[in-house]
Design an enzyme around this catalytic site. Sequence first.
Site, PDB file in Angstrom:
ATOM      1  N   ASN A  42     -49.493 -56.669  57.199  1.00  0.00           N
ATOM      2  CA  ASN A  42     -49.472 -55.403  57.951  1.00  0.00           C
ATOM      3  C   ASN A  42     -50.530 -55.441  59.046  1.00  0.00           C
ATOM      4  O   ASN A  42     -51.618 -56.003  58.871  1.00  0.00           O
ATOM      5  CB  ASN A  42     -49.613 -54.182  57.033  1.00  0.00           C
ATOM      6  CG  ASN A  42     -50.834 -54.196  56.138  1.00  0.00           C
ATOM      7  OD1 ASN A  42     -51.333 -55.246  55.774  1.00  0.00           O
ATOM      8  ND2 ASN A  42     -51.326 -53.026  55.784  1.00  0.00           N
ATOM      9  N   GLU A  44     -52.322 -52.812  61.657  1.00  0.00           N
ATOM     10  CA  GLU A  44     -52.499 -51.396  61.994  1.00  0.00           C
ATOM     11  C   GLU A  44     -53.059 -51.230  63.402  1.00  0.00           C
ATOM     12  O   GLU A  44     -53.374 -52.212  64.085  1.00  0.00           O
ATOM     13  CB  GLU A  44     -53.402 -50.744  60.936  1.00  0.00           C
ATOM     14  CG  GLU A  44     -52.761 -50.820  59.549  1.00  0.00           C
ATOM     15  CD  GLU A  44     -53.529 -50.095  58.464  1.00  0.00           C
ATOM     16  OE1 GLU A  44     -54.719 -49.753  58.668  1.00  0.00           O
ATOM     17  OE2 GLU A  44     -52.930 -49.871  57.391  1.00  0.00           O
ATOM     18  N   CYS A  53     -45.576 -52.844  59.178  1.00  0.00           N
ATOM     19  CA  CYS A  53     -45.651 -53.318  57.789  1.00  0.00           C
ATOM     20  C   CYS A  53     -45.551 -54.843  57.731  1.00  0.00           C
ATOM     21  O   CYS A  53     -44.995 -55.491  58.632  1.00  0.00           O
ATOM     22  CB  CYS A  53     -44.498 -52.754  56.972  1.00  0.00           C
ATOM     23  SG  CYS A  53     -44.572 -50.983  56.707  1.00  0.00           S
ATOM     24  N   GLU A  55     -43.653 -56.692  55.863  1.00  0.00           N
ATOM     25  CA  GLU A  55     -42.270 -57.193  55.800  1.00  0.00           C
ATOM     26  C   GLU A  55     -41.671 -57.290  57.198  1.00  0.00           C
ATOM     27  O   GLU A  55     -40.983 -58.251  57.539  1.00  0.00           O
ATOM     28  CB  GLU A  55     -41.385 -56.257  54.961  1.00  0.00           C
ATOM     29  CG  GLU A  55     -41.837 -56.073  53.538  1.00  0.00           C
ATOM     30  CD  GLU A  55     -42.795 -54.898  53.358  1.00  0.00           C
ATOM     31  OE1 GLU A  55     -43.740 -54.748  54.171  1.00  0.00           O
ATOM     32  OE2 GLU A  55     -42.602 -54.140  52.401  1.00  0.00           O
ATOM     33  N   CYS A  86     -41.138 -50.166  52.072  1.00  0.00           N
ATOM     34  CA  CYS A  86     -40.844 -48.802  52.531  1.00  0.00           C
ATOM     35  C   CYS A  86     -39.407 -48.730  53.058  1.00  0.00           C
ATOM     36  O   CYS A  86     -38.757 -49.751  53.284  1.00  0.00           O
ATOM     37  CB  CYS A  86     -41.845 -48.375  53.616  1.00  0.00           C
ATOM     38  SG  CYS A  86     -41.502 -49.060  55.249  1.00  0.00           S
ATOM     39  N   CYS A  89     -38.611 -50.700  56.289  1.00  0.00           N
ATOM     40  CA  CYS A  89     -38.494 -52.148  56.090  1.00  0.00           C
ATOM     41  C   CYS A  89     -37.195 -52.506  55.373  1.00  0.00           C
ATOM     42  O   CYS A  89     -36.584 -53.539  55.662  1.00  0.00           O
ATOM     43  CB  CYS A  89     -39.699 -52.662  55.309  1.00  0.00           C
ATOM     44  SG  CYS A  89     -41.202 -52.645  56.313  1.00  0.00           S
TER      45      CYS A  89
HETATM   46  N1  THU Z   1     -47.207 -51.120  54.336  1.00  0.00           N
HETATM   47  C1  THU Z   1     -46.618 -52.353  54.345  1.00  0.00           C
HETATM   48  O1  THU Z   1     -47.142 -53.300  54.921  1.00  0.00           O
HETATM   49  N2  THU Z   1     -45.427 -52.491  53.720  1.00  0.00           N
HETATM   50  C2  THU Z   1     -44.742 -51.475  53.106  1.00  0.00           C
HETATM   51  O2  THU Z   1     -43.620 -51.677  52.667  1.00  0.00           O
HETATM   52  C3  THU Z   1     -45.384 -50.172  52.945  1.00  0.00           C
HETATM   53  C4  THU Z   1     -46.649 -49.961  53.686  1.00  0.00           C
HETATM   54  C5  THU Z   1     -48.497 -50.957  55.025  1.00  0.00           C
HETATM   55  C6  THU Z   1     -48.425 -50.082  56.251  1.00  0.00           C
HETATM   56  C7  THU Z   1     -49.852 -49.606  56.367  1.00  0.00           C
HETATM   57  O3  THU Z   1     -50.581 -50.571  57.112  1.00  0.00           O
HETATM   58  C8  THU Z   1     -50.366 -49.609  54.942  1.00  0.00           C
HETATM   59  O4  THU Z   1     -49.434 -50.362  54.176  1.00  0.00           O
HETATM   60  C9  THU Z   1     -50.513 -48.235  54.332  1.00  0.00           C
HETATM   61  O5  THU Z   1     -49.348 -47.508  54.449  1.00  0.00           O
END
Ligand code: THU
Length: 133
Positions: A42, A44, A53, A55, A86, A89
Amino acid sequence: MKPKDLMIQAALARKASYSPYSKFAVGAALLTRSGRVVLGCNVENSSFGLACCAERTAIFKAVSEGERDFVAVAVTAGKGHGAAPCGACRQVLHEFSPEMWVYFHDDAGKIVRKKVSALLTNGFRLRSHGGKR
Ligand code: THU
């Protein structure tokens, strides 16, 4: 490749996570039909809504390198964190390989395996594009 082995790759991918805002590091390892493993984490941003994310990072990397057919993806947020992909994704995975496997930990730390088509029933498909480009 066994779920456990792909999960080890996802844990490696997680080390590169850029998640200073949520402090929730996620890693993904994507197994392509051609046998490659593509890693993602991920990423940000100080404009929070721009986070990507793990994925989707992995899928976009892979597609941009010519891969469109996927066998499995392992996702991990580290020990003790169940982390199923999520909804956004799931839709992105579904675009390319609805029958691929998704491996993630449940809250007890056990690896769960589910198909994308089971995690996202009736996923959206735009039929008019012909699926080629
Ligand atoms: N996140 C992912 O990388 N994958 C997911 O399927 C759910 C959430 C990350 C996004 C964000 O950087 C952090 O988790 C908190 O939501």
